[in-house]
Design a protein around this motif. Structure first.
Motif, PDB file in Angstrom:
ATOM      1  N   UNK A  56       0.739  -1.185   0.112  1.00  0.00           N
ATOM      2  CA  UNK A  56       0.172   0.139  -0.089  1.00  0.00           C
ATOM      3  C   UNK A  56       0.713   1.065  -0.197  1.00  0.00           C
ATOM      4  N   UNK A  57       0.163   2.155  -0.288  1.00  0.00           N
ATOM      5  CA  UNK A  57       0.798   3.718  -0.105  1.00  0.00           C
ATOM      6  C   UNK A  57       1.904   4.050   1.171  1.00  0.00           C
ATOM      7  N   UNK A  58       1.391   3.549   2.232  1.00  0.00           N
ATOM      8  CA  UNK A  58       2.086   3.856   3.406  1.00  0.00           C
ATOM      9  C   UNK A  58       3.532   2.990   3.134  1.00  0.00           C
ATOM     10  N   UNK A  59       3.637   1.637   2.538  1.00  0.00           N
ATOM     11  CA  UNK A  59       4.821   0.929   2.745  1.00  0.00           C
ATOM     12  C   UNK A  59       5.568   1.551   1.613  1.00  0.00           C
ATOM     13  N   UNK A  60       4.951   2.155   0.596  1.00  0.00           N
ATOM     14  CA  UNK A  60       5.919   2.534  -0.460  1.00  0.00           C
ATOM     15  C   UNK A  60       6.420   3.982  -0.107  1.00  0.00           C
ATOM     16  N   UNK A  61       5.918   4.697   0.818  1.00  0.00           N
ATOM     17  CA  UNK A  61       6.367   6.017   1.361  1.00  0.00           C
ATOM     18  C   UNK A  61       7.672   5.678   2.206  1.00  0.00           C
ATOM     19  N   UNK A  62       7.506   4.505   3.164  1.00  0.00           N
ATOM     20  CA  UNK A  62       8.529   4.343   4.007  1.00  0.00           C
ATOM     21  C   UNK A  62       9.819   3.737   3.067  1.00  0.00           C
ATOM     22  N   UNK A  63       9.377   3.043   2.084  1.00  0.00           N
ATOM     23  CA  UNK A  63      10.726   2.476   1.163  1.00  0.00           C
ATOM     24  C   UNK A  63      11.382   3.705   0.749  1.00  0.00           C
ATOM     25  N   UNK A  64      10.427   4.612   0.111  1.00  0.00           N
ATOM     26  CA  UNK A  64      11.052   5.833  -0.442  1.00  0.00           C
ATOM     27  C   UNK A  64      11.833   6.801   0.583  1.00  0.00           C
ATOM     28  N   UNK A  65      11.241   6.904   1.966  1.00  0.00           N
ATOM     29  CA  UNK A  65      12.014   7.745   2.727  1.00  0.00           C
ATOM     30  C   UNK A  65      13.213   7.445   3.375  1.00  0.00           C
ATOM     31  N   UNK A  66      12.956   5.843   3.354  1.00  0.00           N
ATOM     32  CA  UNK A  66      14.064   5.496   4.679  1.00  0.00           C
ATOM     33  C   UNK A  66      15.081   4.536   3.827  1.00  0.00           C
ATOM     34  N   UNK A  67      14.788   4.184   2.569  1.00  0.00           N
ATOM     35  CA  UNK A  67      15.605   3.163   1.910  1.00  0.00           C
ATOM     36  C   UNK A  67      16.253   3.751   0.720  1.00  0.00           C
ATOM     37  N   UNK A  68      17.426   3.157   0.297  1.00  0.00           N
ATOM     38  CA  UNK A  68      18.294   3.964  -0.786  1.00  0.00           C
ATOM     39  C   UNK A  68      18.112   2.812  -1.956  1.00  0.00           C
ATOM     40  N   UNK A  69      17.432   3.390  -3.055  1.00  0.00           N
ATOM     41  CA  UNK A  69      17.447   2.498  -4.169  1.00  0.00           C
ATOM     42  C   UNK A  69      17.267   0.838  -3.979  1.00  0.00           C
TER      43      UNK A  69
END
Ligand code: ADP
Ligand code: MG
Length: 604
Positions: free
Chosen positions: A188-201
């Motif tokens: 879901x969006x929330x998981x995608x946003x975690x991936x985007x904000x806390x992970x590098x590529x």
């Protein structure tokens, strides 16, 4: 790459795997383990529950940490205490030959000082729930400033449970150059946003069918008595004349039984399960692919590979033992951009499972009523009208027209239409006019719902009482309470329906005086309990009943349609030889004339 040896794991871990009896890595393990061992980057892995995710991150983490150091190097966050303990256990098993390994579980509801002491002894890996972890960080009972690997397990579930802030907070205490591995069943969006904000590529791997969390499947459930399951299934099919469906049963035996019964009742059905030979299964699947079978009755295992794109309905005749399986089932429809409906027929004893499924699929169910007989007649009639309207004329008929016209010389167009439609309508009507209401109310018991069908007479009184679920009453407890208080028999109190702070119940009219007198100035547990005659005469079903009566339904009692057989009307006997007319001829000829457009002509 089909063995654990191929994945690059060391001997200590391979030995543990042998002890565990794992012979072959699962798909998510095959994809994730080599990747995590070889690179230091971030990872997002999407895989359903039960696919072996713990080992997919567990083995690489165990291989990469330094057991000779006492520094905390790995942190695994998981949504619940149970999962936290389960993961800790698994990690200990996986690392049983890693000498000096210390895995510590950190979770709420248990002594924080004990957990802190264990961590202090030198935990290379901490498995934690977000709430307790945050607590321990703020009290400086743990140090995660040197971790190298952070796992967010069941990330969607953690966010669903409102842990987003805690997770953000926890991660802010970790080094930025660590590797983050996120595991989730859905994205879901929330998981995608975690991936985007806390992970590098992050690298991404997906296991299973991407369609499974599609938003174009709607979910419905129908509450019926267990013994009415089959009748309910037939009505759902009849209410959807163009249904093209997979019907799931729990066992091979039920699958075979339901398919046979449907075929006997004139539906285009087929069975798919493991007791059939490969050849038989191929035949059924081919017929299904060609739309010659409208209802494919299948077990979960046998249906796993079904990749037919235009399935309109998935019907859960029974819920699966493992509710996670529901996702696989509903994923059989709504494919290739089409919409689909996943229907569940449930009895009262299983209805709570719907809530658990909602949590897993992250979508709400709509509770629907099994259509009543008249509704089905109407749908069928309109569907027929539509088909006739769209039918191309077959001029082979022309040569018989003189005779036919003669026969109808004195019939007006209006009459002719009515007669023509009555052919079909009467068949459905005759069958369904005796049909009872199959729906069960969620808040009342079986006995109550049966009582309602005895007849629509207002010979009972409905009462309001100012106690409900809040006061510890469910319908059974309230019924017992009333029986005891009023000294009544088993069946004297019925249609008990509890709400949060009040309830309703019925008695026969003769008991009205007694009930009202008893509850005058009545106190229970120190509070006044008030009973009044209710305006609400008995809930929705009584109204349904009235509607049924108006339409010619007599509100027969249960059993009246348990063995559907066609009646011996003129039409029925004449048409019986066209019983075998099926979608097969329809799809082969490519046109849908009247006789062929009725897929089910046999006894119902
Ligand atoms: P998930 O986290 O994806 O829901 P788990 O990691 O809890 O799944 O694994 C589910 C079950 O499968 C566990 O009992 C685990 O021990 C077992 N398991 C994991 N990998 C394998 C394997 N390769 N072979 C056999 N069983 C396995
Ligand atoms: Mg898991």
């Amino acid at each position: 790459m089909n063995t654990f040896q191929d994945l690059g794991l060391n001997n200590d871990l391979l030995q543990a795997i042998t002890d565990l009896g794992f012979t072959k890595p699962s798909e998510v393990q095959q994809k994730a383990i080599p990747l995590l061992i070889e690179s230091e980057g971030d990872l997002v892995a999407l895989a359903q529950t039960g696919t072996g995710k713990t080992a997919a991150f567990g083995f690489p983490m165990l291989q990469k940490i330094d057991v000779n150091s006492r520094t905390t190097q790995g942190l695994i966050l998981s949504p619940t205490r149970e999962l936290c303990l389960q993961i800790t256990n698994e990690m200990k098993l996986y690392g049983k030959y890693c000498n000096g390994l210390n895995v510590v579980a950190v979770y709420g509801g248990s002594s924080i000082t004990d957990q802190a002491r264990e961590v202090k002894r030198g935990a290379q890996i901490i498995v934690a729930t977000p709430g307790r972890m945050k607590d321990m960080i703020s009290r400086r009972l743990v140090d995660i400033s040197k971790i190298e690997y952070a796992v967010l397990d069941e990330a969607d579930e953690m966010l669903n449970m409102g842990f987003k802030e805690d997770i953000t907070d926890i991660l802010s205490h970790t080094p930025t150059d660590k590797s983050t591995w996120l595991f989730s069943a859905t994205m879901p969006k929330e998981v995608a946003s975690i991936a985007k904000n806390f992970m590098h590529q992050p690298q991404e791997i997906t296991v299973g069918n991407k369609n499974e969390s599609t938003s174009n499947v709607s979910h419905e459930y129908y509450l019926v008595n267990a013994r009415d399951r089959y009748q309910a299934l037939k009505r759902l099919a009849d209410a959807n004349p163009d249904i093209f469906s997979v019907v799931f049963c729990r066992t091979k035996r039920d699958t075979q039984k339901v398919a046979e019964q449907l075929i006997e009742d004139g539906y285009n059905a087929g069975a798919l399960h493991g007791d059939l030979s490969q050849n038989q299964r191929d035949l059924v699947m081919n017929a299904f692919r060609k739309n010659q079978i409208q209802m494919l009755v299948a077990t979960d295992v046998a249906a796993r590979g079904i990749d037919v794109d235009d399935v309109t309905h998935v019907i859960n005749y029974q819920l699966p033992d493992e509710i996670e399986t529901y996702t696989h089932r509903s994923g059989r429809t709504g494919r290739a951009g089409k919409t689909g409906v996943s229907m569940v027929i449930v009895s009262k004893s299983e209805v709570r499972k719907i809530k658990s499924i909602e949590r897993i699929i992250k979508k709400d169910f709509v509770k629907k009523d099994i259509p009543n007989g008249m509704e089905i007649c109407e749908v069928q009639l309109m569907s027929l009208a539509n088909k006739i309207h769209n039918t191309e004329i077959n001029h082979e008929i022309d040569k018989y027209l003189t005779n036919i016209n003669e026969m109808f010389e004195d019939t007006t167009k209006d009459e002719l239409i009515k007669k023509f439609f009555s052919v079909e309508f009467t068949r459905f009507f005759n069958y369904y006019q005796k049909a009872k209401n199959l729906n069960v109310s969620e808040s009342t018991g079986d006995r109550e719902s049966q009582r309602d069908y005895k007849g629509g007479k207002n010979d009972s009184t409905r009462y309001f009482i100012n106690v409900g679920n809040k006061d510890g009453f469910d319908w059974m407890k309230l019924k017992d309470f009333l029986k005891d208080q009023l000294d009544l028999g088993r069946d004297d109190v019925f249609k008990v329906e509890t709400k949060d702070s009040f309830s309703f119940f019925n008695t026969e009219n003769e008991l009205r005086e007694k009930v009202l007198a008893h509850f005058t100035d009545f106190k229970h547990d120190g509070r006044f309990v008030n009973v009044e005659v209710s305006e609400n005469r008995g809930g929705g079903r009584r109204n349904d009943q009235k509607r049924g009566d108006r339409n010619g339904f007599k509100g027969r009692r249960s059993g009246s349609d348990s063995r559907p057989r066609r009646s011996n009307s003129d039409f029925n006997s004449k048409s019986s030889d066209s019983r075998k007319s099926s979608r097969r001829s329809e799809s082969n000829s490519g046109n849908s004339n009247f006789a062929q457009s009725r897929p089910r002509r046999s006894r119902r």
